[in-house]
Scaffold this active site. Structure first.
Site, short mmCIF file in Angstrom:
data_model
loop_
_atom_site.label_atom_id
_atom_site.label_comp_id
_atom_site.label_asym_id
_atom_site.label_seq_id
_atom_site.Cartn_x
_atom_site.Cartn_y
_atom_site.Cartn_z
N ARG A 74 3.85 16.54 4.56
CA ARG A 74 3.40 16.40 2.86
C ARG A 74 3.85 17.00 1.99
NH1 ARG A 74 -0.04 16.96 7.67
NH2 ARG A 74 -1.17 15.10 8.37
N ASP B 171 -7.99 13.32 10.80
CA ASP B 171 -8.01 14.52 12.10
C ASP B 171 -9.07 14.99 12.80
OD1 ASP B 171 -7.18 16.11 8.84
OD2 ASP B 171 -5.48 15.09 9.92
N ARG C 224 -8.19 12.54 15.15
CA ARG C 224 -7.27 12.54 15.99
C ARG C 224 -7.70 13.92 17.74
NH1 ARG C 224 -2.87 12.20 11.81
NH2 ARG C 224 -2.20 9.79 11.80
N HIS D 109 -5.29 19.22 4.89
CA HIS D 109 -4.38 17.88 5.54
C HIS D 109 -3.17 18.31 5.81
CE1 HIS D 109 -4.16 13.94 7.59
NE2 HIS D 109 -3.30 13.86 6.94
N1 LIG Z 1 -4.75 10.92 4.13
C1 LIG Z 1 -4.82 10.89 4.96
O1 LIG Z 1 -5.02 11.11 5.95
C2 LIG Z 1 -2.96 10.07 4.96
C3 LIG Z 1 -3.06 9.08 6.13
C4 LIG Z 1 -1.55 7.96 6.21
C5 LIG Z 1 -1.10 7.94 4.84
N2 LIG Z 1 -1.59 8.88 4.24
C6 LIG Z 1 -0.84 8.91 2.74
O2 LIG Z 1 -1.24 7.05 2.29
C7 LIG Z 1 0.18 6.99 1.24
C8 LIG Z 1 0.54 5.75 1.27
O3 LIG Z 1 0.89 5.92 2.92
P1 LIG Z 1 1.28 3.88 3.28
O4 LIG Z 1 2.24 4.61 4.68
O5 LIG Z 1 0.31 3.36 3.24
O6 LIG Z 1 2.53 3.84 2.32
P2 LIG Z 1 2.97 2.38 1.72
O7 LIG Z 1 4.74 2.39 1.39
O8 LIG Z 1 3.74 1.41 2.90
O9 LIG Z 1 2.36 2.02 0.71
C9 LIG Z 1 2.56 2.42 -0.64
C10 LIG Z 1 2.15 1.16 -1.00
O10 LIG Z 1 1.90 2.10 -2.60
C11 LIG Z 1 2.75 1.13 -3.34
N3 LIG Z 1 2.80 1.78 -4.84
C12 LIG Z 1 3.38 3.03 -5.56
N4 LIG Z 1 2.99 2.91 -6.48
C13 LIG Z 1 2.08 2.47 -6.79
C14 LIG Z 1 0.94 2.38 -8.07
N5 LIG Z 1 1.84 2.82 -9.10
N6 LIG Z 1 -0.05 1.43 -8.03
C15 LIG Z 1 -0.28 0.15 -7.07
N7 LIG Z 1 0.21 0.24 -5.79
C16 LIG Z 1 2.14 1.35 -5.42
C17 LIG Z 1 3.93 0.59 -3.39
O11 LIG Z 1 3.93 -0.34 -3.53
C18 LIG Z 1 3.43 0.22 -1.63
O12 LIG Z 1 2.72 -1.35 -1.19
C19 LIG Z 1 1.52 8.11 1.39
O13 LIG Z 1 1.29 8.89 0.42
C20 LIG Z 1 0.86 8.97 3.12
O14 LIG Z 1 1.33 9.92 2.89
C21 LIG Z 1 -1.99 9.86 4.57
O1 LIG Z 2 1.04 12.37 8.52
C1 LIG Z 2 1.16 12.12 7.72
O2 LIG Z 2 2.46 11.84 7.12
C2 LIG Z 2 0.60 10.57 7.27
C3 LIG Z 2 -1.08 10.98 6.80
O3 LIG Z 2 -1.22 12.28 6.88
C4 LIG Z 2 -1.25 11.40 8.94
O4 LIG Z 2 -2.35 12.22 9.45
O5 LIG Z 2 -1.76 10.57 8.75
#
Ligand SMILES: NC(=O)c1ccc[n+]([C@@H]2O[C@H](COP(=O)([O-])OP(=O)(O)OC[C@H]3O[C@@H](n4cnc5c(N)ncnc54)[C@H](O)[C@@H]3O)[C@@H](O)[C@H]2O)c1
Ligand SMILES: O=C(O)C[C@H](O)C(=O)O
Length: 314
Positions: A89, A149, A152, A176
């Site tokens: 990450r 987390d 899970r 995380h």
């Molecule tokens: N914290 C957590 O537990 C957790 C869990 C899952 C995913 N994530 C993170 O969340 C983020 C999104 O994951 P995802 O699978 O939805 O990705 P994704 O690629 O499906 O979606 C990301 C979206 O963000 C948009 N985007 C990019 N730049 C932008 C901006 N400046 N303004 C507005 N929108 C913008 C893109 O167009 C896209 O639609 C990633 O960084 C991923 O690692 C975190």
């Molecule tokens: O693992 C990732 O990259 C996305 C998110 O942080 C998750 O835990 O699913």
């Protein structure tokens, strides 16, 4: 009720929006993305489930129109790249830090009172960045990672113990990250019975811990991108605790000022989540092993935070 904005209409953001709409968590839902048409299309698609799922939520999809987000009570930031299989990450920091900073600043212009929930990875440094960049109070900017987390952890425990996952209680604290999160076996239970009483085989519980820590990477390997159902639902659960002032204790990435022996860091700890956001850090007793793991986790998060200065976003 409340106005909620989700920034990023990708897998996680759209799933979060769908859960919020279906559970009627808010009276007004805004989904914003930078990519033309994505938010508008996904909101129209979600709207077309209303008569099927029997919900009635006002919602709108917009392309980069922050005026439409004005006056939001809660904003979820999921904008940015997800990792590919084999990545950590933390490797996303170069591409996502600028996105998260700009989005947070745009939100601040239109909703200075909003509770901002950071989802974008690497979530702990992104939370620290958003907090510093906006200058908002620490209760108003925090991150979602521990909620996912912990979900899970509970599911892996339920499989290992052969019990219903809804009967399992458990928390994951720390960063995380694949090597920084800390599933608290000492605090885990099934209907109040400690899991260490139900399972005497340490190897079984050690495997649950190991599987939990790489829960995200496991799914990224299977899916080719990050998971989205549980992440979206976890973010929605946190939003619901804010909007309905539920006071749930949720492991969340919050700014510490001495709690758990840490200063000037955002990292996952048990937190009371209510109308005012991250309302109170709950200090639980940790075993010596858990304390050591937490210190190591904080050290790793600080190391990644330092990159924020190197890439000139802080
Ligand atoms: N914290 C957590 O537990 C957790 C869990 C899952 C995913 N994530 C993170 O969340 C983020 C999104 O994951 P995802 O699978 O939805 O990705 P994704 O690629 O499906 O979606 C990301 C979206 O963000 C948009 N985007 C990019 N730049 C932008 C901006 N400046 N303004 C507005 N929108 C913008 C893109 O167009 C896209 O639609 C990633 O960084 C991923 O690692 C975190
Ligand atoms: O693992 C990732 O990259 C996305 C998110 O942080 C998750 O835990 O699913």
């Amino acid at each position: 009720m409340a106005k909620v904005t989700v920034v990023g209409a990708g897998n996680v953001g759209a799933t979060c929006a769908n859960v919020l709409a279906t559970r009627e968590v808010c009276s007004e839902l805004v989904l914003l993305d930078i990519k033309e048409g994505v938010s508008e299309g996904k909101i129209l698609d979600i709207f077309q489930t209303a008569t099927l799922m029997d919900f009635d939520t006002n919602m709108v999809g917009v392309t980069n129109d922050y005026a439409a987000t004005a006056g939001s009570d809660v904003v979820v930031i999921t904008s940015g790249m997800p990792r590919k299989p084999g990545m950590t990450r933390e490797e996303l920091i170069g591409v996502n830090a600028g996105i998260v900073k700009t989005v947070a600043e745009n939100i601040l212009k239109h909703s200075s009172k909003a509770i901002i929930l950071i989802v974008s990875n690497p979530m702990d440094p992104m939370t620290y960045l958003a907090l510093k960049a906006t200058g908002l109070p620490k209760n108003q900017v925090f991150g979602m990672g521990g909620a996912l987390d912990s979900a899970r952890f509970k599911c892996y425990l339920s499989k290992a113990l052969g019990v219903n996952s809804n009967d399992v209680d458990g928390m994951v604290i720390g960063g995380h990250g694949d090597t920084t999160m800390i599933p608290l076996v000492s605090k885990a239970s099934v209907k109040g019975v400690p899991v260490t009483e139900l399972c005497k085989d340490k190897a079984v519980l050690d495997k649950v811990v190991a599987d939990t820590m790489v829960g995200g990477a496991t799914l990224t390997k299977l899916l080719g991108t990050s998971a989205w159902y549980a992440p979206g639902a976890a973010a929605a659960m946190v939003v619901e605790s804010i909007v309905r002032d539920q006071k749930k204790i949720v492991p969340s990435c919050v700014y510490l000022e001495g709690e758990y022996g840490q200063q000037d860091i955002c990292i996952g700890v048990p937190t009371v989540i209510g109308r005012n956001g991250a309302e109170k850090v709950v200090e639980v007793a940790l075993t010596a092993e858990e304390k050591e793991a937490f210190e190591k986790s904080a050290e790793a998060v600080r190391k990644t935070n330092a990159i924020l200065k190197e890439i000139n976003v802080l």
